[in-house]
Motif scaffolding. Structure first.
Motif, short mmCIF file in Angstrom:
data_model
loop_
_atom_site.label_atom_id
_atom_site.label_comp_id
_atom_site.label_asym_id
_atom_site.label_seq_id
_atom_site.Cartn_x
_atom_site.Cartn_y
_atom_site.Cartn_z
N LEU A 1 -7.17 4.98 15.32
CA LEU A 1 -6.65 6.12 14.70
C LEU A 1 -7.27 6.33 13.30
CD1 LEU A 1 -2.63 5.78 15.71
CD2 LEU A 1 -4.31 7.14 16.88
N ARG A 2 -7.28 7.70 12.81
CA ARG A 2 -7.69 7.89 11.62
C ARG A 2 -6.61 8.02 10.66
NH1 ARG A 2 -11.04 12.83 14.15
NH2 ARG A 2 -9.52 12.57 15.44
N GLY A 3 -6.74 7.69 9.46
CA GLY A 3 -5.65 7.84 8.54
C GLY A 3 -4.97 6.56 8.44
N ARG A 4 -4.48 5.98 7.29
CA ARG A 4 -3.63 4.89 7.04
C ARG A 4 -2.66 4.93 5.73
NH1 ARG A 4 -7.47 -0.06 6.82
NH2 ARG A 4 -7.45 0.64 4.40
N VAL A 5 -1.52 4.41 6.09
CA VAL A 5 -0.61 4.37 4.91
C VAL A 5 -0.95 3.11 3.98
CG1 VAL A 5 1.68 3.62 4.46
CG2 VAL A 5 1.32 5.27 6.42
N GLU A 6 -1.20 3.40 2.90
CA GLU A 6 -1.70 2.38 1.76
C GLU A 6 -0.69 1.89 0.98
OE1 GLU A 6 -4.44 1.15 1.67
OE2 GLU A 6 -5.70 2.70 2.99
N LYS A 7 0.26 2.85 0.54
CA LYS A 7 1.34 2.20 -0.36
C LYS A 7 2.67 2.96 0.05
CE LYS A 7 -1.25 1.08 -4.47
NZ LYS A 7 -1.86 -0.14 -3.96
N VAL A 8 3.80 2.28 -0.07
CA VAL A 8 5.02 3.04 0.21
C VAL A 8 6.02 2.85 -0.93
CG1 VAL A 8 6.95 3.40 1.72
CG2 VAL A 8 4.75 3.18 2.70
N PHE A 9 6.61 3.81 -1.52
CA PHE A 9 7.62 3.57 -2.38
C PHE A 9 8.91 4.02 -1.96
CE2 PHE A 9 3.73 4.10 -4.61
CZ PHE A 9 3.70 3.28 -5.89
N LEU A 10 9.85 3.35 -2.26
CA LEU A 10 11.39 3.75 -1.90
C LEU A 10 12.15 3.73 -3.03
CD1 LEU A 10 13.65 4.12 0.41
CD2 LEU A 10 14.28 1.60 -0.14
N ARG A 11 12.50 4.88 -3.59
CA ARG A 11 13.24 5.12 -4.79
C ARG A 11 12.45 4.57 -5.97
NH1 ARG A 11 17.15 2.57 -4.04
NH2 ARG A 11 17.62 2.36 -1.64
N GLY A 12 11.22 4.60 -6.03
CA GLY A 12 10.43 4.31 -7.07
C GLY A 12 9.83 2.97 -7.05
N GLN A 13 10.30 2.09 -5.96
CA GLN A 13 9.84 0.68 -5.94
C GLN A 13 8.87 0.54 -4.74
OE1 GLN A 13 12.91 -2.55 -6.13
NE2 GLN A 13 14.47 -0.92 -6.13
N LEU A 14 8.04 -0.14 -5.38
CA LEU A 14 6.78 -0.23 -4.35
C LEU A 14 7.21 -1.30 -3.11
CD1 LEU A 14 3.73 0.44 -3.77
CD2 LEU A 14 2.97 -1.71 -4.94
N ILE A 15 7.18 -0.94 -1.89
CA ILE A 15 7.67 -1.78 -0.62
C ILE A 15 6.67 -2.25 0.02
CG2 ILE A 15 10.14 -1.35 -1.03
CD1 ILE A 15 9.97 0.55 1.26
N VAL A 16 5.65 -1.46 0.17
CA VAL A 16 4.43 -1.76 1.07
C VAL A 16 3.16 -1.53 0.17
CG1 VAL A 16 3.09 -0.78 3.07
CG2 VAL A 16 5.47 -1.06 3.22
N ASP A 17 2.15 -2.55 0.07
CA ASP A 17 1.07 -2.39 -0.53
C ASP A 17 -0.25 -2.77 0.45
OD1 ASP A 17 -0.88 -2.06 -2.28
OD2 ASP A 17 -0.12 -3.52 -3.79
N GLY A 18 -0.65 -1.99 0.95
CA GLY A 18 -1.60 -2.15 2.18
C GLY A 18 -0.87 -3.20 3.26
N GLU A 19 -1.51 -4.38 3.45
CA GLU A 19 -0.80 -5.25 4.58
C GLU A 19 0.40 -6.19 3.82
OE1 GLU A 19 -3.75 -7.33 6.41
OE2 GLU A 19 -4.71 -5.40 7.00
N GLN A 20 0.69 -5.88 2.58
CA GLN A 20 1.61 -6.86 1.91
C GLN A 20 3.15 -6.14 1.84
OE1 GLN A 20 0.33 -7.54 -2.23
NE2 GLN A 20 1.73 -9.26 -2.25
N TRP A 21 4.18 -7.02 2.19
CA TRP A 21 5.28 -6.40 2.13
C TRP A 21 6.32 -7.00 0.97
CZ3 TRP A 21 8.50 -3.06 3.66
CH2 TRP A 21 9.79 -3.29 3.56
N LEU A 22 6.66 -5.88 0.18
CA LEU A 22 7.28 -6.16 -1.02
C LEU A 22 8.78 -5.94 -1.32
CD1 LEU A 22 4.37 -4.66 -3.49
CD2 LEU A 22 4.92 -7.09 -2.72
N GLY A 23 9.35 -5.22 0.03
CA GLY A 23 10.49 -4.74 0.14
C GLY A 23 11.47 -5.85 0.35
#
Ligand code: DUC
Ligand code: ZN
Ligand code: ZN
Length: 470
Positions: free
Chosen positions: A432-454
């Motif tokens: 599939l084309r496209g990729r989620v790179e980073k995700v912030f929940l209420r300003g906190q980085l919870i996904v950074d590439g393959e890394q889980w920070l949540g």
């Protein structure tokens, strides 16, 4: 709480598309502008070449849902982590009113389980299976005091979850007047049950009979009935998992008549058609979901409806059951129906692949604009279920739920790389084309590439308001 600046991304909302910096502070979007000047303490993330999207809002998911002897194999922990990796930062799950309890007890029960586990924000629809004066009173209380403003009812599964027409009408009348939403599972349950019994009596046990005993005309009939009940009740109504033109044509007509009818479809109805059922191999139990996959002609109608706003939401109906019994300790899953298709728990996973699959088959194939993609997966679900503008857009004051999405990347999907407890994905091996790179929940980085920070428990229950559809 830290302050983060997303520098030079392409901000896409349901209506806008522009290059800007987005400053997130105290959990909300604090400022949006060109070349924002910030202090040294502010963390800066370069988003050049990336889309800055509002976090996805998935208003149809099932974690830890009990379905007869089965239970969906994602816990609130695994399911919301999978949601986050897929770019979804708010989910609306279900609280089932069992035979004896009240909607309020159902909400409290699910919250007790979900609160310590969720890593994205969440809310609940109550599945109302029984209506009387006390239940109606509790429904009003849930709307006014619990922030639960939507209620799902089933026209299928007699004796299990099905509500009769009078019960549905009563709910529509009250919830509609109070500004909430009744969401209907529209299939004619009693006729389907008869068709299932007849198929089994004739010795037809293979999963393909799941689809053959749930014909589209019975989705169409129930959809039409639901619309007429809503019309009489003068209520807005929402149809979940619309799969066929038989249903859609009634929705299109009703909307043209000015009846406030809203509806969702799901990625699987856009990605696959009923040709997958041309086999007696038990593998096709993966595709046993309700309603079943329909024809490629139905699929064309779904796309048309998405373009012209006769469908307003794409939600996943993420309802995962494992193919292998005992995978991660889950039993009574798809294999239950090895010798009787009617025992296969209905549902498939999809929460982590929603955005990327729709970006590929919708946006990249020219079927959806970027704005429409955001509208269908985030903004309109937030509006219809009373979450907007806290959720569903990138605007000053909205929650800083933000996805950095790389349109130039691509990925090949494998279940073993996904974060659901489910042991399969319908998209196995698909690039599939496209990729989620980073995700912030209420300003906190919870996904950074393959890394889980949540963190489990960092998600919050979000009290919702009334429907914002007009
Ligand atoms: N309906 C749903 O919405 N989800 C799973 C099964 C079903 O029948
Ligand atoms: Zn349903
Ligand atoms: Zn569902």
């Amino acid at each position: 709480m830290g302050t983060t600046l997303i520098r030079n991304g392409r901000v896409i909302t349901a209506t806008d598309d522009y290059l800007a910096d987005v400053l997130m502070q105290d959990g909300v979007i604090h400022a949006i502008g060109k070349a924002l000047v910030v202090g040294e303490e502010v963390k800066i993330i370069d988003a050049t070449g990336l889309y800055v999207l509002p976090g996805g809002v998935d208003t149809h998911v099932h974690m830890e849902n009990i379905v007869g002897p089965s239970i969906t194999c994602d816990t609130f922990a695994s399911g919301t982590r999978a949601a986050a990796f897929g770019g979804t930062t708010t989910v609306v799950d279900f609280a089932l009113q069992t035979k004896d309890d009240s909607p309020l007890a159902a909400i409290a029960r699910v919250q007790r389980s979900a609160d310590p586990q969720v890593s994205v924000d969440y809310s609940l629809h109550v599945i109302v299976t029984r209506v009387d004066a006390q239940v109606l009173c509790d429904v009003r209380h849930a709307m006014q005091h619990e922030g639960v403003t939507s209620f799902k009812m089933f026209m299928a599964y007699p004796g299990v979850m099905m509500a009769d027409d009078a019960a549905i009408f009563q709910m529509l009348r009250q919830v509609g007047a109070d500004g909430g939403m009744v969401a209907l599972h529209a299939e004619n349950g009693t006729v389907i049950d008869l068709l299932i019994r007849e198929a089994l009596e004739a010795g037809h046990t293979s999963p393909r009979y799941h689809a053959l005993t749930r014909p589209a005309i019975l989705e169409g009939e129930a959809t039409h009935r639901g619309i007429r009940l809503a019309e009489l009740a003068e209520a807005q109504i929402y149809f979940v998992h619309v799969s066929s033109n038989q249903a859609l044509k009634h929705i299109v007509t009703a909307r043209a008549e000015g009846i406030p009818v809203f509806a969702e479809t799901c990625p699987h109805y856009l990605l696959f058609d009923d040709s997958v059922y041309n086999s007696d191999d038990f593998e096709i139990a993966k595709y046993v979901m309700t309603p079943p996959l329909r024809t490629s002609d139905d699929q064309k109608h779904l796309w048309r409806a998405l373009r012209y706003d006769d469908l307003q939401v794409i939600a996943t109906d993420h309802c995962p059951f494992c193919m292998k019994e005992g995978h991660k300790g889950f039993f009574q899953q798809k294999m239950r129906g090895q010798h009787d298709f009617s025992q296969i728990p209905n549902g498939a996973p999809g929460i982590e692949t929603r955005l990327v699959s729709l970006f590929d088959i919708g946006v990249m194939q020219g079927k959806l604009s970027l704005n429409r993609f955001v509208q269908l997966t985030s903004t309109t679900p937030a509006k219809l279920f009373g979450l907007f503008p806290k959720k569903g857009t990138i605007a000053v004051g909205s929650d800083a739920d933000v996805v950095l999405f790389d349109p130039a990347a691509s990925q090949t999907i494998h279940a073993r790389h996904l974060h659901s407890n489910c042991d399969y994905t319908l998209l196995e091996g698909r690039t599939l084309r496209g990729r989620v790179e980073k995700v912030f929940l209420r300003g906190q980085l919870i996904v950074d590439g393959e890394q889980w920070l949540g963190r489990e428990g960092m998600g919050r229950f979000v009290p919702r308001g009334t429907v914002q559809a007009f």
